[in-house]
Design a protein around this motif. Sequence first.
Motif, PDB file in Angstrom:
ATOM      1  N   GLY A  95      -4.849  14.235  -5.694  1.00 19.91           N
ATOM      2  CA  GLY A  95      -4.963  13.099  -6.599  1.00 19.91           C
ATOM      3  C   GLY A  95      -3.604  12.615  -7.069  1.00 19.91           C
ATOM      4  N   LEU A  96      -3.610  11.866  -8.159  1.00 18.17           N
ATOM      5  CA  LEU A  96      -2.394  11.258  -8.695  1.00 18.17           C
ATOM      6  C   LEU A  96      -1.925  11.996  -9.946  1.00 18.17           C
ATOM      7  CD1 LEU A  96      -3.466   7.531  -8.315  1.00 18.17           C
ATOM      8  CD2 LEU A  96      -1.707   8.710  -6.982  1.00 18.17           C
ATOM      9  N   SER A  97      -0.625  12.002 -10.136  1.00 15.16           N
ATOM     10  CA  SER A  97      -0.054  12.637 -11.325  1.00 15.16           C
ATOM     11  C   SER A  97      -0.360  11.795 -12.562  1.00 15.16           C
ATOM     12  CB  SER A  97       1.460  12.785 -11.169  1.00 15.16           C
ATOM     13  OG  SER A  97       2.092  11.519 -11.224  1.00 15.16           O
ATOM     14  N   LEU A 151       0.871  -1.167   0.000  1.00 17.64           N
ATOM     15  CA  LEU A 151       0.000   0.000   0.000  1.00 17.64           C
ATOM     16  C   LEU A 151       0.913   1.222   0.000  1.00 17.64           C
ATOM     17  CD1 LEU A 151      -2.862   1.153   0.259  1.00 17.64           C
ATOM     18  CD2 LEU A 151      -2.647   0.911   2.724  1.00 17.64           C
ATOM     19  N   ILE A 152       0.880   1.973  -1.091  1.00 13.09           N
ATOM     20  CA  ILE A 152       1.699   3.181  -1.214  1.00 13.09           C
ATOM     21  C   ILE A 152       0.763   4.372  -1.054  1.00 13.09           C
ATOM     22  CG2 ILE A 152       3.239   4.525  -2.691  1.00 13.09           C
ATOM     23  CD1 ILE A 152       3.915   1.862  -4.138  1.00 13.09           C
ATOM     24  N   THR A 153       1.018   5.171  -0.024  1.00 17.47           N
ATOM     25  CA  THR A 153       0.129   6.286   0.278  1.00 17.47           C
ATOM     26  C   THR A 153       0.913   7.583   0.423  1.00 17.47           C
ATOM     27  OG1 THR A 153       0.283   6.032   2.678  1.00 17.47           O
ATOM     28  CG2 THR A 153      -1.386   4.726   1.559  1.00 17.47           C
ATOM     29  N   VAL A 154       0.246   8.666   0.096  1.00 22.30           N
ATOM     30  CA  VAL A 154       0.832   9.991   0.291  1.00 22.30           C
ATOM     31  C   VAL A 154       0.230  10.566   1.568  1.00 22.30           C
ATOM     32  CG1 VAL A 154       1.039  12.326  -0.644  1.00 22.30           C
ATOM     33  CG2 VAL A 154       1.186  10.348  -2.174  1.00 22.30           C
ATOM     34  N   GLY A 155       1.087  10.951   2.490  1.00 26.22           N
ATOM     35  CA  GLY A 155       0.639  11.504   3.766  1.00 26.22           C
ATOM     36  C   GLY A 155       0.739  10.476   4.874  1.00 26.22           C
ATOM     37  N   LYS A 156       0.851  10.970   6.075  1.00 29.76           N
ATOM     38  CA  LYS A 156       0.994  10.126   7.261  1.00 29.76           C
ATOM     39  C   LYS A 156      -0.334  10.031   7.998  1.00 29.76           C
ATOM     40  CE  LYS A 156       5.663  10.126   7.238  1.00 29.76           C
ATOM     41  NZ  LYS A 156       6.424   8.967   6.965  1.00 29.76           N
ATOM     42  N   LEU A 157      -0.556   8.884   8.620  1.00 24.65           N
ATOM     43  CA  LEU A 157      -1.724   8.751   9.491  1.00 24.65           C
ATOM     44  C   LEU A 157      -1.474   9.565  10.751  1.00 24.65           C
ATOM     45  CD1 LEU A 157      -2.762   4.985   9.426  1.00 24.65           C
ATOM     46  CD2 LEU A 157      -3.973   6.923   8.472  1.00 24.65           C
ATOM     47  N   LYS A 158      -2.485  10.296  11.172  1.00 26.25           N
ATOM     48  CA  LYS A 158      -2.331  11.141  12.356  1.00 26.25           C
ATOM     49  C   LYS A 158      -3.164  10.646  13.535  1.00 26.25           C
ATOM     50  CE  LYS A 158      -1.274  15.139   9.522  1.00 26.25           C
ATOM     51  NZ  LYS A 158      -1.785  15.164   8.198  1.00 26.25           N
ATOM     52  N   GLU A 159      -4.408  10.275  13.282  1.00 25.64           N
ATOM     53  CA  GLU A 159      -5.307   9.889  14.365  1.00 25.64           C
ATOM     54  C   GLU A 159      -5.018   8.469  14.842  1.00 25.64           C
ATOM     55  OE1 GLU A 159      -6.368  11.325  11.572  1.00 25.64           O
ATOM     56  OE2 GLU A 159      -7.170  13.239  12.242  1.00 25.64           O
ATOM     57  N   LYS A 160      -5.011   8.311  16.164  1.00 23.36           N
ATOM     58  CA  LYS A 160      -4.709   7.011  16.768  1.00 23.36           C
ATOM     59  C   LYS A 160      -5.720   5.944  16.343  1.00 23.36           C
ATOM     60  CE  LYS A 160      -3.986   4.708  21.233  1.00 23.36           C
ATOM     61  NZ  LYS A 160      -4.464   3.462  20.722  1.00 23.36           N
ATOM     62  N   MET A 166      -5.844   4.138  -7.183  1.00 23.00           N
ATOM     63  CA  MET A 166      -7.180   4.547  -6.762  1.00 23.00           C
ATOM     64  C   MET A 166      -7.513   5.819  -7.535  1.00 23.00           C
ATOM     65  SD  MET A 166      -7.940   2.250  -4.583  1.00 23.00           S
ATOM     66  CE  MET A 166      -6.838   1.062  -5.300  1.00 23.00           C
ATOM     67  N   ASP A 167      -8.556   5.739  -8.346  1.00 23.45           N
ATOM     68  CA  ASP A 167      -8.863   6.829  -9.265  1.00 23.45           C
ATOM     69  C   ASP A 167     -10.375   6.936  -9.436  1.00 23.45           C
ATOM     70  OD1 ASP A 167      -8.567   8.808 -11.248  1.00 23.45           O
ATOM     71  OD2 ASP A 167      -8.320   7.327 -12.833  1.00 23.45           O
ATOM     72  N   LEU A 168     -10.901   8.136  -9.316  1.00 23.32           N
ATOM     73  CA  LEU A 168     -12.348   8.331  -9.469  1.00 23.32           C
ATOM     74  C   LEU A 168     -12.858   7.892 -10.835  1.00 23.32           C
ATOM     75  CD1 LEU A 168     -12.885  11.766  -7.682  1.00 23.32           C
ATOM     76  CD2 LEU A 168     -13.740   9.533  -6.959  1.00 23.32           C
ATOM     77  N   LYS A 169     -11.974   7.822 -11.821  1.00 25.26           N
ATOM     78  CA  LYS A 169     -12.377   7.394 -13.164  1.00 25.26           C
ATOM     79  C   LYS A 169     -12.176   5.892 -13.367  1.00 25.26           C
ATOM     80  CE  LYS A 169     -11.193  11.890 -14.969  1.00 25.26           C
ATOM     81  NZ  LYS A 169     -10.032  12.655 -15.351  1.00 25.26           N
ATOM     82  N   GLY A 170     -11.770   5.201 -12.309  1.00 32.41           N
ATOM     83  CA  GLY A 170     -11.509   3.773 -12.412  1.00 32.41           C
ATOM     84  C   GLY A 170     -12.776   2.940 -12.385  1.00 32.41           C
ATOM     85  N   LYS A 171     -12.584   1.632 -12.455  1.00 28.49           N
ATOM     86  CA  LYS A 171     -13.701   0.682 -12.452  1.00 28.49           C
ATOM     87  C   LYS A 171     -14.105   0.374 -11.012  1.00 28.49           C
ATOM     88  CE  LYS A 171     -14.966  -3.953 -14.100  1.00 28.49           C
ATOM     89  NZ  LYS A 171     -16.346  -3.722 -13.985  1.00 28.49           N
ATOM     90  N   MET A 172     -15.398   0.225 -10.809  1.00 27.55           N
ATOM     91  CA  MET A 172     -15.914  -0.157  -9.492  1.00 27.55           C
ATOM     92  C   MET A 172     -16.205  -1.651  -9.476  1.00 27.55           C
ATOM     93  SD  MET A 172     -18.441   2.759  -8.104  1.00 27.55           S
ATOM     94  CE  MET A 172     -18.536   4.259  -9.029  1.00 27.55           C
ATOM     95  N   PHE A 173     -15.950  -2.270  -8.329  1.00 30.58           N
ATOM     96  CA  PHE A 173     -16.201  -3.693  -8.118  1.00 30.58           C
ATOM     97  C   PHE A 173     -17.109  -3.890  -6.916  1.00 30.58           C
ATOM     98  CE2 PHE A 173     -11.625  -4.712  -9.618  1.00 30.58           C
ATOM     99  CZ  PHE A 173     -12.049  -5.107 -10.870  1.00 30.58           C
TER     100      PHE A 173
END
Length: 159
Positions: free
Chosen positions: A112-114, A5-14, A76-83
């Motif tokens: 979003g993504l580049s 899982l590659i994510t941008v940003g850190k989790l903050k809430e416990k 993960m993209d709003l224009k992607g396919k839903m399952f």
Amino acid sequence: MNITLITVGKLKEKYLKDAVNEYAKRLQKYCKLNIIELQDEKTPEKASLKEEKLIKEKEGEKILSSIKDNSYVVSMDLKGKMFSSEEFSAFIDDLGVRGNSSIDFVIGGSLGLSDAVLARANYKLCFSKMTFPHQLFRVMLLEQVYRAFRISRGEPYHK
């Protein structure tokens, strides 16, 4: 199977960290999970479109440098396919059958993504047309990956 899982940003809430840790623990039975948290770029309050594009490109470079050459990349993209959950399970199973032992799921930053990351993606996936906080979405994605493994093994899961 290796799931990253590659994510941008850190989790903050416990409570979100606890939820991610819980699903990471549950997933140990099914796969090797790796979570890569990348530093997000600060977005000025009234950023221009040009500034936003530059921010996405900088974050995109970090994402691309975290992807291994042999990984199957799902962005993960709003224009992607839903399952449905069952379809998502079959999708992951099919990747394994086709010899893809490493799947990277990519969650971009708040902008979003580049284009470069989207071009590298082998598949674009959309969970919903709704917008979710990126930190919460990590939990949702991990839960669905966990559910997918349980479905594929015929184990009980909440419908």
